[in-house]
Design a protein around this motif. Structure first.
Motif, PDB file in Angstrom:
ATOM      1  N   ALA A 142      -5.077   5.937 -11.125  1.00  0.00           N
ATOM      2  CA  ALA A 142      -4.957   5.527  -9.723  1.00  0.00           C
ATOM      3  C   ALA A 142      -5.178   4.028  -9.571  1.00  0.00           C
ATOM      4  O   ALA A 142      -4.511   3.362  -8.778  1.00  0.00           O
ATOM      5  CB  ALA A 142      -5.953   6.306  -8.864  1.00  0.00           C
ATOM      6  N   TYR A 143      -6.118   3.485 -10.344  1.00  0.00           N
ATOM      7  CA  TYR A 143      -6.440   2.059 -10.231  1.00  0.00           C
ATOM      8  C   TYR A 143      -5.280   1.182 -10.691  1.00  0.00           C
ATOM      9  O   TYR A 143      -5.078   0.077 -10.181  1.00  0.00           O
ATOM     10  CB  TYR A 143      -7.690   1.749 -11.051  1.00  0.00           C
ATOM     11  CG  TYR A 143      -8.359   0.451 -10.680  1.00  0.00           C
ATOM     12  CD1 TYR A 143      -9.028   0.312  -9.463  1.00  0.00           C
ATOM     13  CD2 TYR A 143      -8.340  -0.636 -11.539  1.00  0.00           C
ATOM     14  CE1 TYR A 143      -9.647  -0.873  -9.115  1.00  0.00           C
ATOM     15  CE2 TYR A 143      -8.961  -1.833 -11.205  1.00  0.00           C
ATOM     16  CZ  TYR A 143      -9.616  -1.943  -9.993  1.00  0.00           C
ATOM     17  OH  TYR A 143     -10.233  -3.127  -9.644  1.00  0.00           O
ATOM     18  N   ALA A 144      -4.510   1.687 -11.657  1.00  0.00           N
ATOM     19  CA  ALA A 144      -3.400   0.901 -12.196  1.00  0.00           C
ATOM     20  C   ALA A 144      -2.048   1.298 -11.623  1.00  0.00           C
ATOM     21  O   ALA A 144      -1.025   0.762 -12.035  1.00  0.00           O
ATOM     22  CB  ALA A 144      -3.369   1.045 -13.723  1.00  0.00           C
ATOM     23  N   ALA A 145      -2.018   2.234 -10.692  1.00  0.00           N
ATOM     24  CA  ALA A 145      -0.751   2.753 -10.176  1.00  0.00           C
ATOM     25  C   ALA A 145      -0.047   1.725  -9.283  1.00  0.00           C
ATOM     26  O   ALA A 145      -0.673   0.834  -8.707  1.00  0.00           O
ATOM     27  CB  ALA A 145      -0.995   4.039  -9.389  1.00  0.00           C
ATOM     28  N   LYS A 146       1.256   1.896  -9.155  1.00  0.00           N
ATOM     29  CA  LYS A 146       2.054   0.978  -8.338  1.00  0.00           C
ATOM     30  C   LYS A 146       1.638   0.993  -6.868  1.00  0.00           C
ATOM     31  O   LYS A 146       1.717  -0.021  -6.181  1.00  0.00           O
ATOM     32  CB  LYS A 146       3.533   1.339  -8.443  1.00  0.00           C
ATOM     33  CG  LYS A 146       4.246   0.762  -9.656  1.00  0.00           C
ATOM     34  CD  LYS A 146       5.732   1.034  -9.566  1.00  0.00           C
ATOM     35  CE  LYS A 146       6.503   0.323 -10.658  1.00  0.00           C
ATOM     36  NZ  LYS A 146       7.965   0.573 -10.548  1.00  0.00           N
ATOM     37  N   ASN A 147       1.236   2.156  -6.377  1.00  0.00           N
ATOM     38  CA  ASN A 147       0.889   2.269  -4.962  1.00  0.00           C
ATOM     39  C   ASN A 147      -0.587   2.010  -4.680  1.00  0.00           C
ATOM     40  O   ASN A 147      -1.062   2.277  -3.578  1.00  0.00           O
ATOM     41  CB  ASN A 147       1.272   3.664  -4.446  1.00  0.00           C
ATOM     42  CG  ASN A 147       2.770   3.867  -4.412  1.00  0.00           C
ATOM     43  OD1 ASN A 147       3.527   2.930  -4.185  1.00  0.00           O
ATOM     44  ND2 ASN A 147       3.210   5.092  -4.659  1.00  0.00           N
ATOM     45  N   GLN A 207      -3.311   9.097  -2.946  1.00  0.00           N
ATOM     46  CA  GLN A 207      -2.595   8.075  -2.186  1.00  0.00           C
ATOM     47  C   GLN A 207      -2.009   6.974  -3.066  1.00  0.00           C
ATOM     48  O   GLN A 207      -0.963   6.412  -2.743  1.00  0.00           O
ATOM     49  CB  GLN A 207      -3.536   7.488  -1.144  1.00  0.00           C
ATOM     50  CG  GLN A 207      -4.023   8.576  -0.199  1.00  0.00           C
ATOM     51  CD  GLN A 207      -4.874   8.079   0.929  1.00  0.00           C
ATOM     52  OE1 GLN A 207      -4.394   7.439   1.856  1.00  0.00           O
ATOM     53  NE2 GLN A 207      -6.155   8.385   0.862  1.00  0.00           N
ATOM     54  N   ALA A 208      -2.653   6.694  -4.191  1.00  0.00           N
ATOM     55  CA  ALA A 208      -2.132   5.651  -5.079  1.00  0.00           C
ATOM     56  C   ALA A 208      -1.133   6.190  -6.088  1.00  0.00           C
ATOM     57  O   ALA A 208      -0.240   5.481  -6.524  1.00  0.00           O
ATOM     58  CB  ALA A 208      -3.290   4.977  -5.821  1.00  0.00           C
ATOM     59  N   GLY A 209      -1.277   7.465  -6.468  1.00  0.00           N
ATOM     60  CA  GLY A 209      -0.421   8.054  -7.485  1.00  0.00           C
ATOM     61  C   GLY A 209      -1.083   8.062  -8.847  1.00  0.00           C
ATOM     62  O   GLY A 209      -2.187   7.533  -9.042  1.00  0.00           O
ATOM     63  N   LEU A 210      -0.411   8.688  -9.804  1.00  0.00           N
ATOM     64  CA  LEU A 210      -0.895   8.749 -11.178  1.00  0.00           C
ATOM     65  C   LEU A 210       0.152   8.110 -12.084  1.00  0.00           C
ATOM     66  O   LEU A 210       0.926   7.279 -11.645  1.00  0.00           O
ATOM     67  CB  LEU A 210      -1.186  10.204 -11.567  1.00  0.00           C
ATOM     68  CG  LEU A 210      -2.364  10.840 -10.808  1.00  0.00           C
ATOM     69  CD1 LEU A 210      -2.419  12.332 -11.031  1.00  0.00           C
ATOM     70  CD2 LEU A 210      -3.682  10.188 -11.242  1.00  0.00           C
ATOM     71  N   ALA A 237      -3.089  -4.933 -17.739  1.00  0.00           N
ATOM     72  CA  ALA A 237      -4.288  -5.365 -18.460  1.00  0.00           C
ATOM     73  C   ALA A 237      -5.373  -5.874 -17.516  1.00  0.00           C
ATOM     74  O   ALA A 237      -6.560  -5.600 -17.697  1.00  0.00           O
ATOM     75  CB  ALA A 237      -3.927  -6.437 -19.484  1.00  0.00           C
ATOM     76  N   LYS A 238      -4.988  -6.608 -16.496  1.00  0.00           N
ATOM     77  CA  LYS A 238      -5.976  -7.154 -15.573  1.00  0.00           C
ATOM     78  C   LYS A 238      -6.733  -6.034 -14.857  1.00  0.00           C
ATOM     79  O   LYS A 238      -7.964  -6.097 -14.716  1.00  0.00           O
ATOM     80  CB  LYS A 238      -5.288  -8.059 -14.548  1.00  0.00           C
ATOM     81  CG  LYS A 238      -6.256  -8.690 -13.554  1.00  0.00           C
ATOM     82  CD  LYS A 238      -5.524  -9.581 -12.555  1.00  0.00           C
ATOM     83  CE  LYS A 238      -6.503 -10.152 -11.535  1.00  0.00           C
ATOM     84  NZ  LYS A 238      -5.793 -10.989 -10.527  1.00  0.00           N
ATOM     85  N   LYS A 239      -6.011  -4.998 -14.425  1.00  0.00           N
ATOM     86  CA  LYS A 239      -6.663  -3.888 -13.722  1.00  0.00           C
ATOM     87  C   LYS A 239      -7.596  -3.129 -14.671  1.00  0.00           C
ATOM     88  O   LYS A 239      -8.716  -2.751 -14.297  1.00  0.00           O
ATOM     89  CB  LYS A 239      -5.618  -2.929 -13.130  1.00  0.00           C
ATOM     90  CG  LYS A 239      -4.705  -3.540 -12.080  1.00  0.00           C
ATOM     91  CD  LYS A 239      -5.466  -4.006 -10.835  1.00  0.00           C
ATOM     92  CE  LYS A 239      -6.026  -2.892  -9.975  1.00  0.00           C
ATOM     93  NZ  LYS A 239      -5.073  -2.317  -9.032  1.00  0.00           N
TER      94      LYS A 239
END
Length: 372
Positions: free
Chosen positions: A176-181, A228-231, A269-271
């Motif tokens: 979720a933290y790295a997802a596009k949304n 909400q962010a996606g997987l 990588a940053k996330k």
């Protein structure tokens, strides 16, 4: 513009099931599995609601099938409750959510998770299996009205289940933290979920019951984030493999996630580094933090070889004698799109798959194929 919704009311703490008594209603249907019927937990919780009539649907099995959901839907429509309660892990909650969705009735849906991983108590998702394929239902109507996080239900969890569901929660938070949304709000939930679960899982696995509510809440926060962010790629593969091999979902995530992190590091990588530092396991730069979050999340709690575990490894799962195999090019298959992976994924699976640079799976539709 970001949109963030959380319609689910969350009750949390020891004895939180007492909240059922104030939810009103005279007719209750409780969806669960045979285990909770046999040990009396289902009946005890139903009594807490103080409804005049109670109906039980206790046929839930791991990876609930479309046929099971259809049977439950028929029972639900016939009984017509005003309160629908799901008691159990992700399978029980997904089954109850699917039943409510297909029945199209006006039910107050309450989810009571007894494991700390799926996050289904707060998501718009329900997973059903048909012909060894897992199919996701995605609709805002699937999100429960209330979730009850009662730590009293977590006291006797087996170690293997703690590890497997814990890795599911960690994987939800990472993807979720790295997802596009992903956005500001989902990042807050995902980051806190990962940090809390990562810190408390080893103690919970070792037998510390006082930390299990923290892991439980972390799994719910991860659910709020990913709905909400996606997987991403990890769950895309884990759902496909779980349908084929009936391996616990969290165990598959534990096998796959380190390689997926490596796979997507060129765009995320940053996330990943932010997550690593938030959990106290990373360096100051992405090139040092990414390998650490990839390694440490899997090292935190053993996910195989536990009591009752079949001890699957990547080798056991993906290299079986007598099977035709395919080469998966994840970029061409499209399963990496959610994380923004734009190039072929040929060499990036090595670290998580015993030195192999490709994944071998039984032939099935929908994947780029190359005969070996």
């Amino acid at each position: 513009m970001e949109e963030f919704q959380c319609k689910t009311t969350i009750y949390s703490g020891p004895g939180a099931v007492s909240a059922l008594a104030g939810m009103g209603g005279q007719r209750l249907m409780l969806v669960t599995d045979p285990f909770f019927m046999k040990n009396g937990t289902a009946q005890r919780i139903a009594q807490t609601a103080k409804c005049a009539q109670v109906e039980y649907f206790d046929k839930v099995q791991p990876d609930p099938s479309v046929e099971l959901a259809a049977e439950g839907t028929a029972r639900l429509k016939e009984f017509a409750p005003d309160l629908l309660v799901a008691l159990g892990g992700g399978s029980a909650m997904d089954c109850a959510k699917a039943m409510a969705y297909f029945a199209k009735g006006n039910y107050k849906l309450v989810a009571i998770p007894t494991t700390s991983g799926s996050g289904s108590e707060v998501t718009d998702f329900a997973i059903l299996t048909h012909n060894k394929v897992k199919h996701p239902l995605v609709d805002k109507r699937l999100r429960p009205d209330a979730a009850i996080l009662d730590s009293d239900l977590l006291q006797e969890l087996p170690k293997g289940l703690i590890a497997e569901t814990g890795f599911d929660a960690l994987s939800h938070a990472v993807e979720a933290y790295a997802a596009k949304n992903a956005g500001t709000m989902t990042d807050l939930y995902a980051r806190e979920a990962f940090s809390s679960a990562f810190a408390a899982l080893p103690a919970s696995y070792a037998g510390r019951k006082d930390v299990r509510l923290k892991v439980h809440q972390a799994a719910t926060m991860a659910g709020i984030a990913f709905t909400q962010a996606g997987l991403g790629l990890c769950h895309a593969m884990a759902h496909s493999l779980g349908g084929l091999f009936h391996v616990p979902h969290g165990r598959l995530n534990a096998i796959l996630l380190p390689s997926v992190i490596t796979c997507n590091a060129h765009v995320a990588a940053k996330k990943y580094a932010e997550l690593a530092r938030a959990a106290g396991i990373g360096g100051s730069a992405p090139h040092t933090a990414v390998p650490k979050v990839s390694h440490e999340q899997r090292a935190a709690v053993p996910a195989q070889g536990q009591s009752g575990s079949t001890g699957h490894t990547a080798q056991h799962l993906f290299h079986r004698p007598g099977r035709r195999v395919i080469h998966i090019d994840a970029a061409r298959a499209g399963v990496g799109d959610e994380l923004g992976a734009e190039s072929a994924f040929q060499p990036v699976f090595r670290s998580g798959f015993g030195g192999h640079g490709e994944i071998n799976l039984p032939v099935r539709a929908g994947l780029h194929r190359r005969q070996h």
